[in-house]
Design a protein around this motif. Structure first.
Motif, PDB file in Angstrom:
ATOM      1  N   PRO A 142     -11.597   7.492  -9.364  1.00 16.03           N
ATOM      2  CA  PRO A 142     -13.017   6.194  -9.251  1.00 16.03           C
ATOM      3  C   PRO A 142     -12.991   5.182  -7.991  1.00 16.03           C
ATOM      4  O   PRO A 142     -11.915   5.222  -7.251  1.00 16.03           O
ATOM      5  N   GLY A 143     -13.431   4.880  -7.758  1.00 22.53           N
ATOM      6  CA  GLY A 143     -13.596   3.544  -7.076  1.00 22.53           C
ATOM      7  C   GLY A 143     -14.462   2.390  -7.567  1.00 22.53           C
ATOM      8  O   GLY A 143     -15.050   2.525  -8.612  1.00 22.53           O
ATOM      9  N   ILE A 144     -14.591   0.965  -8.199  1.00 23.20           N
ATOM     10  CA  ILE A 144     -14.841   0.194  -8.612  1.00 23.20           C
ATOM     11  C   ILE A 144     -15.317  -0.513  -7.279  1.00 23.20           C
ATOM     12  O   ILE A 144     -15.265  -1.082  -6.409  1.00 23.20           O
ATOM     13  N   VAL A 145     -16.163  -1.456  -8.084  1.00 31.45           N
ATOM     14  CA  VAL A 145     -17.548  -2.573  -7.264  1.00 31.45           C
ATOM     15  C   VAL A 145     -17.698  -3.100  -7.892  1.00 31.45           C
ATOM     16  O   VAL A 145     -17.960  -3.790  -9.471  1.00 31.45           O
ATOM     17  N   LEU A 146     -16.659  -4.705  -7.775  1.00 35.76           N
ATOM     18  CA  LEU A 146     -16.622  -5.587  -8.540  1.00 35.76           C
ATOM     19  C   LEU A 146     -17.580  -6.478  -8.511  1.00 35.76           C
ATOM     20  O   LEU A 146     -18.482  -6.225  -7.960  1.00 35.76           O
ATOM     21  N   GLY A 147     -17.767  -7.247 -10.090  1.00 37.99           N
ATOM     22  CA  GLY A 147     -18.927  -8.256 -10.408  1.00 37.99           C
ATOM     23  C   GLY A 147     -20.235  -7.249 -11.173  1.00 37.99           C
ATOM     24  O   GLY A 147     -20.578  -6.197 -11.546  1.00 37.99           O
ATOM     25  N   GLY A 148     -20.842  -7.863 -11.870  1.00 34.61           N
ATOM     26  CA  GLY A 148     -22.303  -7.633 -12.233  1.00 34.61           C
ATOM     27  C   GLY A 148     -22.279  -7.411 -13.499  1.00 34.61           C
ATOM     28  O   GLY A 148     -21.075  -7.463 -13.987  1.00 34.61           O
ATOM     29  N   GLU A 149     -23.151  -6.637 -14.464  1.00 35.61           N
ATOM     30  CA  GLU A 149     -23.051  -6.617 -15.983  1.00 35.61           C
ATOM     31  C   GLU A 149     -22.446  -6.080 -16.514  1.00 35.61           C
ATOM     32  O   GLU A 149     -21.926  -6.177 -17.651  1.00 35.61           O
ATOM     33  N   VAL A 171      -0.410   1.540  -0.245  1.00 36.82           N
ATOM     34  CA  VAL A 171      -0.034   2.537   0.468  1.00 36.82           C
ATOM     35  C   VAL A 171      -1.535   4.117  -0.267  1.00 36.82           C
ATOM     36  O   VAL A 171      -1.918   4.528   0.336  1.00 36.82           O
ATOM     37  N   LEU A 172      -0.887   3.995  -1.603  1.00 37.58           N
ATOM     38  CA  LEU A 172      -1.622   4.943  -1.990  1.00 37.58           C
ATOM     39  C   LEU A 172      -3.313   4.627  -1.820  1.00 37.58           C
ATOM     40  O   LEU A 172      -3.803   5.353  -1.927  1.00 37.58           O
ATOM     41  N   GLU A 173      -3.578   3.399  -2.693  1.00 35.97           N
ATOM     42  CA  GLU A 173      -4.899   3.104  -2.258  1.00 35.97           C
ATOM     43  C   GLU A 173      -5.613   2.739  -0.245  1.00 35.97           C
ATOM     44  O   GLU A 173      -6.613   2.510  -0.454  1.00 35.97           O
ATOM     45  N   GLU A 174      -5.119   3.387  -0.121  1.00 35.82           N
ATOM     46  CA  GLU A 174      -4.941   2.970   1.583  1.00 35.82           C
ATOM     47  C   GLU A 174      -5.686   1.704   2.108  1.00 35.82           C
ATOM     48  O   GLU A 174      -6.325   1.848   3.074  1.00 35.82           O
ATOM     49  N   VAL A 175      -4.871   0.927   1.806  1.00 41.80           N
ATOM     50  CA  VAL A 175      -5.260  -0.595   1.497  1.00 41.80           C
ATOM     51  C   VAL A 175      -5.153  -0.611   3.632  1.00 41.80           C
ATOM     52  O   VAL A 175      -3.557  -0.900   4.527  1.00 41.80           O
ATOM     53  N   ALA A 176      -5.867  -1.477   4.527  1.00 43.89           N
ATOM     54  CA  ALA A 176      -6.057  -2.159   5.845  1.00 43.89           C
ATOM     55  C   ALA A 176      -5.467  -3.201   5.655  1.00 43.89           C
ATOM     56  O   ALA A 176      -6.158  -4.320   4.762  1.00 43.89           O
ATOM     57  N   ASP A 177      -4.306  -4.012   6.951  1.00 45.01           N
ATOM     58  CA  ASP A 177      -4.700  -5.629   7.212  1.00 45.01           C
ATOM     59  C   ASP A 177      -6.084  -5.976   7.419  1.00 45.01           C
ATOM     60  O   ASP A 177      -6.379  -7.130   7.071  1.00 45.01           O
ATOM     61  N   GLY A 207      -9.933   0.554   5.086  1.00 49.23           N
ATOM     62  CA  GLY A 207      -9.106   1.074   4.438  1.00 49.23           C
ATOM     63  C   GLY A 207     -10.372   1.402   3.176  1.00 49.23           C
ATOM     64  O   GLY A 207     -10.878   1.003   3.151  1.00 49.23           O
ATOM     65  N   GLU A 208      -9.783   2.479   2.436  1.00 48.54           N
ATOM     66  CA  GLU A 208     -10.393   3.134   1.636  1.00 48.54           C
ATOM     67  C   GLU A 208     -10.602   1.805   0.516  1.00 48.54           C
ATOM     68  O   GLU A 208     -11.694   1.795  -0.240  1.00 48.54           O
ATOM     69  N   TYR A 209      -9.864   1.055   0.257  1.00 50.09           N
ATOM     70  CA  TYR A 209     -10.031  -0.081  -0.800  1.00 50.09           C
ATOM     71  C   TYR A 209      -9.545  -1.429  -0.272  1.00 50.09           C
ATOM     72  O   TYR A 209      -8.696  -1.139   0.260  1.00 50.09           O
ATOM     73  N   ILE A 210      -9.789  -2.192  -0.596  1.00 49.80           N
ATOM     74  CA  ILE A 210      -9.290  -3.702  -0.674  1.00 49.80           C
ATOM     75  C   ILE A 210      -8.834  -3.901  -1.090  1.00 49.80           C
ATOM     76  O   ILE A 210      -9.323  -4.344  -2.492  1.00 49.80           O
ATOM     77  N   LYS A 211      -7.783  -4.628  -1.278  1.00 53.15           N
ATOM     78  CA  LYS A 211      -7.151  -5.199  -2.639  1.00 53.15           C
ATOM     79  C   LYS A 211      -7.494  -6.730  -2.667  1.00 53.15           C
ATOM     80  O   LYS A 211      -7.828  -7.541  -1.732  1.00 53.15           O
ATOM     81  N   ARG A 212      -8.001  -6.916  -3.850  1.00 56.90           N
ATOM     82  CA  ARG A 212      -8.984  -8.504  -4.429  1.00 56.90           C
ATOM     83  C   ARG A 212      -7.838  -8.864  -4.858  1.00 56.90           C
ATOM     84  O   ARG A 212      -6.851  -8.910  -5.901  1.00 56.90           O
ATOM     85  N   GLN A 213      -8.284 -10.425  -5.517  1.00 56.99           N
ATOM     86  CA  GLN A 213      -7.517 -10.862  -6.444  1.00 56.99           C
ATOM     87  C   GLN A 213      -8.225 -10.971  -7.559  1.00 56.99           C
ATOM     88  O   GLN A 213      -9.790 -11.885  -7.918  1.00 56.99           O
ATOM     89  N   TYR A 221      -7.797  -3.013  -6.910  1.00 56.64           N
ATOM     90  CA  TYR A 221      -8.260  -2.412  -5.648  1.00 56.64           C
ATOM     91  C   TYR A 221      -9.754  -1.957  -5.591  1.00 56.64           C
ATOM     92  O   TYR A 221     -10.528  -1.568  -7.273  1.00 56.64           O
ATOM     93  N   GLU A 222     -10.484  -2.780  -4.817  1.00 60.05           N
ATOM     94  CA  GLU A 222     -11.956  -2.705  -4.625  1.00 60.05           C
ATOM     95  C   GLU A 222     -12.547  -1.422  -3.391  1.00 60.05           C
ATOM     96  O   GLU A 222     -11.566  -1.465  -2.932  1.00 60.05           O
ATOM     97  N   ILE A 223     -13.186  -0.221  -3.991  1.00 57.83           N
ATOM     98  CA  ILE A 223     -13.955   0.580  -2.985  1.00 57.83           C
ATOM     99  C   ILE A 223     -14.606  -0.231  -1.632  1.00 57.83           C
ATOM    100  O   ILE A 223     -15.400  -0.933  -2.422  1.00 57.83           O
ATOM    101  N   HIS A 224     -14.028   0.298  -0.206  1.00 54.78           N
ATOM    102  CA  HIS A 224     -14.997   0.248   0.255  1.00 54.78           C
ATOM    103  C   HIS A 224     -16.200   0.333   0.496  1.00 54.78           C
ATOM    104  O   HIS A 224     -16.779   1.126   0.109  1.00 54.78           O
TER     105      HIS A 224
END
Length: 137
Positions: free
Chosen positions: A45-52, A72-78, A82-88, A103-106
């Motif tokens: 899966p992938g997540i889009v953060l926020g919403g209801e 590496v697994l989530e293919e995060v790019a600086d 990448g495929e996912y973006i690391k969020r907090q 890890y939020e889907i791009h």
């Protein structure tokens, strides 16, 4: 202080990429839910953060080496390409609040994907596996 991560897909306990397999062993904190929409990318899966909507997952304390392996697994790019973006995200688990990596889907990769209404990847994957294994009439 060890970073924390919120996992919602194949990294959950019992998932095919169970986070427990990454050394040094992550420490389970508890079950949690966060605001987001869970999308089905097929094998994961992938997540889009926020919403209801709410997404079910687990919080773990992890060592920096595990964070690096997850990147590496989530293919995060600086450059966030990448495929996912690391969020907090601030997440409540067991009555405590934790600043967690998520890890939020791009956003360029979500068009046309099915929303997982339950917000629970493990339950969704189990239903999909059961439907796939049913004999045809």
């Amino acid at each position: 202080m060890m970073p924390h991560v919120f996992v919602y897909g194949t990294l959950r306990s019992g998932g095919r990429n169970d986070i427990a397999r990454y050394p040094p062993a992550p420490r389970f904190i508890g079950q949690a839910c966060i605001a987001g929409t869970l999308l089905d990318l097929g094998a994961y899966p992938g997540i889009v953060l926020g919403g209801e909507r709410r997404v079910k997952g687990e919080v773990y304390a992890i060592e920096p080496a595990v964070e690096a392996a997850l990147d590496v697994l989530e293919e995060v790019a600086d450059d966030d390409s990448g495929e996912y973006i690391k969020r907090q995200v601030r997440v409540e688990a067991n009555g405590q609040w934790f600043d967690c990596l998520v890890y939020e889907i791009h956003p360029t990769r979500i068009a046309g994907l099915e929303v997982i209404e339950s917000g629970d990847w493990i339950a969704h994957a189990a239903r999909s596996d059961a439907a796939f294994s049913q004999p045809k009439d």
